[in-house]
Design a protein around this motif. Structure first.
Motif, PDB file in Angstrom:
ATOM      1  N   HIS A  13       0.853  -1.189   0.000  1.00  0.00           N
ATOM      2  CA  HIS A  13       0.000   0.000   0.000  1.00  0.00           C
ATOM      3  C   HIS A  13       0.889   1.240   0.000  1.00  0.00           C
ATOM      4  O   HIS A  13       2.114   1.140   0.068  1.00  0.00           O
ATOM      5  CB  HIS A  13      -0.973   0.010   1.190  1.00  0.00           C
ATOM      6  N   LEU A  15       0.481   5.559   1.468  1.00  0.00           N
ATOM      7  CA  LEU A  15      -0.333   6.670   1.975  1.00  0.00           C
ATOM      8  C   LEU A  15       0.269   7.929   1.358  1.00  0.00           C
ATOM      9  O   LEU A  15       1.202   8.517   1.917  1.00  0.00           O
ATOM     10  CB  LEU A  15      -0.280   6.717   3.504  1.00  0.00           C
ATOM     11  N   CYS A  22       5.788   6.381   4.900  1.00  0.00           N
ATOM     12  CA  CYS A  22       4.549   5.687   4.533  1.00  0.00           C
ATOM     13  C   CYS A  22       4.015   6.191   3.193  1.00  0.00           C
ATOM     14  O   CYS A  22       3.106   5.588   2.617  1.00  0.00           O
ATOM     15  CB  CYS A  22       3.494   5.883   5.617  1.00  0.00           C
ATOM     16  N   HIS A  26       5.100   0.457  -0.476  1.00  0.00           N
ATOM     17  CA  HIS A  26       5.773  -0.481   0.429  1.00  0.00           C
ATOM     18  C   HIS A  26       4.813  -1.574   0.866  1.00  0.00           C
ATOM     19  O   HIS A  26       3.608  -1.494   0.605  1.00  0.00           O
ATOM     20  CB  HIS A  26       6.340   0.264   1.660  1.00  0.00           C
ATOM     21  N   HIS A  28       3.531  -4.810   3.803  1.00  0.00           N
ATOM     22  CA  HIS A  28       3.391  -5.206   5.207  1.00  0.00           C
ATOM     23  C   HIS A  28       3.024  -6.680   5.278  1.00  0.00           C
ATOM     24  O   HIS A  28       2.373  -7.217   4.374  1.00  0.00           O
ATOM     25  CB  HIS A  28       2.259  -4.427   5.890  1.00  0.00           C
ATOM     26  N   THR A 102      -5.112   3.034   5.107  1.00  0.00           N
ATOM     27  CA  THR A 102      -4.511   2.948   6.437  1.00  0.00           C
ATOM     28  C   THR A 102      -4.960   1.646   7.120  1.00  0.00           C
ATOM     29  O   THR A 102      -5.857   0.937   6.616  1.00  0.00           O
ATOM     30  CB  THR A 102      -5.019   4.119   7.297  1.00  0.00           C
ATOM     31  N   ALA A 103      -4.399   1.396   8.288  1.00  0.00           N
ATOM     32  CA  ALA A 103      -4.870   0.253   9.088  1.00  0.00           C
ATOM     33  C   ALA A 103      -6.354   0.429   9.412  1.00  0.00           C
ATOM     34  O   ALA A 103      -7.132  -0.540   9.403  1.00  0.00           O
ATOM     35  CB  ALA A 103      -4.047   0.158  10.364  1.00  0.00           C
ATOM     36  N   GLU A 104      -6.767   1.664   9.685  1.00  0.00           N
ATOM     37  CA  GLU A 104      -8.174   1.943   9.997  1.00  0.00           C
ATOM     38  C   GLU A 104      -9.083   1.558   8.822  1.00  0.00           C
ATOM     39  O   GLU A 104     -10.106   0.886   8.981  1.00  0.00           O
ATOM     40  CB  GLU A 104      -8.371   3.435  10.305  1.00  0.00           C
ATOM     41  N   GLU A 131      -1.096  -3.614  11.082  1.00  0.00           N
ATOM     42  CA  GLU A 131      -0.285  -3.226   9.927  1.00  0.00           C
ATOM     43  C   GLU A 131       1.177  -3.591  10.167  1.00  0.00           C
ATOM     44  O   GLU A 131       1.900  -3.980   9.246  1.00  0.00           O
ATOM     45  CB  GLU A 131      -0.443  -1.734   9.683  1.00  0.00           C
ATOM     46  N   THR A 132       1.604  -3.426  11.396  1.00  0.00           N
ATOM     47  CA  THR A 132       2.931  -3.876  11.830  1.00  0.00           C
ATOM     48  C   THR A 132       2.712  -4.492  13.215  1.00  0.00           C
ATOM     49  O   THR A 132       1.635  -4.320  13.805  1.00  0.00           O
ATOM     50  CB  THR A 132       3.943  -2.701  11.936  1.00  0.00           C
ATOM     51  N   ASN A 134       3.501  -3.414  15.893  1.00  0.00           N
ATOM     52  CA  ASN A 134       3.263  -2.363  16.890  1.00  0.00           C
ATOM     53  C   ASN A 134       2.092  -1.443  16.565  1.00  0.00           C
ATOM     54  O   ASN A 134       1.737  -0.593  17.395  1.00  0.00           O
ATOM     55  CB  ASN A 134       4.523  -1.497  17.053  1.00  0.00           C
ATOM     56  N   ASN A 135       1.535  -1.563  15.361  1.00  0.00           N
ATOM     57  CA  ASN A 135       0.476  -0.640  14.920  1.00  0.00           C
ATOM     58  C   ASN A 135      -0.753  -1.421  14.471  1.00  0.00           C
ATOM     59  O   ASN A 135      -0.656  -2.245  13.555  1.00  0.00           O
ATOM     60  CB  ASN A 135       0.946   0.198  13.714  1.00  0.00           C
TER      61      ASN A 135
HETATM   62  N1  LIG Z   1      -3.308   6.058  12.411  1.00  0.00           N
HETATM   63  C1  LIG Z   1      -2.428   5.577  11.500  1.00  0.00           C
HETATM   64  N2  LIG Z   1      -1.177   6.074  11.459  1.00  0.00           N
HETATM   65  C2  LIG Z   1      -0.284   5.572  10.568  1.00  0.00           C
HETATM   66  C3  LIG Z   1      -0.650   4.531   9.701  1.00  0.00           C
HETATM   67  C4  LIG Z   1      -1.982   4.025   9.751  1.00  0.00           C
HETATM   68  O1  LIG Z   1      -2.372   3.132   9.008  1.00  0.00           O
HETATM   69  N3  LIG Z   1      -2.826   4.581  10.657  1.00  0.00           N
HETATM   70  N4  LIG Z   1       0.273   3.987   8.870  1.00  0.00           N
HETATM   71  C5  LIG Z   1       1.520   4.363   8.876  1.00  0.00           C
HETATM   72  C6  LIG Z   1       2.535   3.611   8.084  1.00  0.00           C
HETATM   73  O2  LIG Z   1       1.946   3.030   6.933  1.00  0.00           O
HETATM   74  C7  LIG Z   1       3.191   2.477   8.918  1.00  0.00           C
HETATM   75  O3  LIG Z   1       2.276   1.642   9.595  1.00  0.00           O
HETATM   76  C8  LIG Z   1       4.079   3.054   9.967  1.00  0.00           C
HETATM   77  O4  LIG Z   1       5.230   2.354   9.964  1.00  0.00           O
HETATM   78  P1  LIG Z   1       6.241   2.531  11.131  1.00  0.00           P
HETATM   79  O5  LIG Z   1       6.024   3.791  11.872  1.00  0.00           O
HETATM   80  O6  LIG Z   1       7.561   2.276  10.543  1.00  0.00           O
HETATM   81  O7  LIG Z   1       5.764   1.363  12.077  1.00  0.00           O
HETATM   82  P2  LIG Z   1       6.622   0.252  12.740  1.00  0.00           P
HETATM   83  O8  LIG Z   1       5.749  -0.553  13.643  1.00  0.00           O
HETATM   84  O9  LIG Z   1       7.343  -0.525  11.693  1.00  0.00           O
HETATM   85  O10 LIG Z   1       7.629   1.149  13.532  1.00  0.00           O
HETATM   86  P3  LIG Z   1       8.371   0.882  14.879  1.00  0.00           P
HETATM   87  O11 LIG Z   1       9.055   2.177  15.116  1.00  0.00           O
HETATM   88  O12 LIG Z   1       9.280  -0.267  14.612  1.00  0.00           O
HETATM   89  O13 LIG Z   1       7.354   0.570  15.921  1.00  0.00           O
HETATM   90  C9  LIG Z   1       1.957   5.541   9.668  1.00  0.00           C
HETATM   91  N5  LIG Z   1       0.965   6.051  10.540  1.00  0.00           N
END
Ligand SMILES: Nc1nc2c(c(=O)[nH]1)N=C([C@H](O)[C@H](O)COP(=O)(O)OP(=O)(O)OP(=O)(O)O)CN2
Length: 142
Positions: A13, A15, A22, A26, A28, A102-104, A131-132, A134-135
């Protein structure tokens, strides 16, 4: 009673308006968790006796309507005209989203993909899209 099933998929995806990396094309390794609620089946002899629904059937729905639609494909925003033109020409698997993917947005998309296929009396309570590691986003419907 509430039960959950998790699947994983690989997707790309971008953004385009993001201030960060982002905004690049790239990928995921997404994790999708569907949480459903229902009464435990108590019909004697029913193959699903003692279950809200068989995890296998929930998995089958998630695989067919989420994994097999997006895995190794690309989620692209309908307003991202430049990327949309390239990706739809280049890729067979493309999910075109109404909002930036986005993840949302993808949590909402997956929720709506699953809900029509659940058995009667089983409710989709939550869709979690990682998405990751942590996210993640949770969508519980409107
Ligand atoms: N509310 C949201 N914020 C963000 C989204 C999203 O989908 N919703 N997406 C992104 C980016 O696509 C991506 O997920 C962020 O990557 P990154 O910050 O590198 O996340 P990691 O978990 O790989 O980072 P760590 O620092 O290793 O935790 C951005 N924001």
């Amino acid at each position: 009673m509430i039960i959950s099933r998790k699947i994983e998929l690989d997707y790309g995806h971008t953004l385009p308006n993001s201030f960060s990396f982002c905004n690049q094309l790239h990928g995921h390794r997404g994790i999708v968790v569907a949480t459903v609620e229902g009464k435990i089946i108590d019909r004697e002899g029913d193959p699903q006796e003692g279950m809200v629904m068989d995890f296998k059937f929930l998995n089958d729905i998630m695989m067919k309507h989420v994994h097999d639609v997006l895995d190794h494909g690309f989620a692209v925003w309908k307003n991202d005209h430049e990327d949309l033109a390239f990706i739809t020409k280049r890729n067979k698997r493309v999910v075109i989203t109404d909002e930036p993917p986005t993840a949302e947005c993808l949590a909402k998309w997956a929720f709506n993909q699953i809900i029509p296929h659940l058995p009667e009396n089983v409710i989709l309570k939550n869709l979690r899209w990682y998405e990751t590691p942590n996210n993640w986003a949770d969508y519980e419907g409107e």
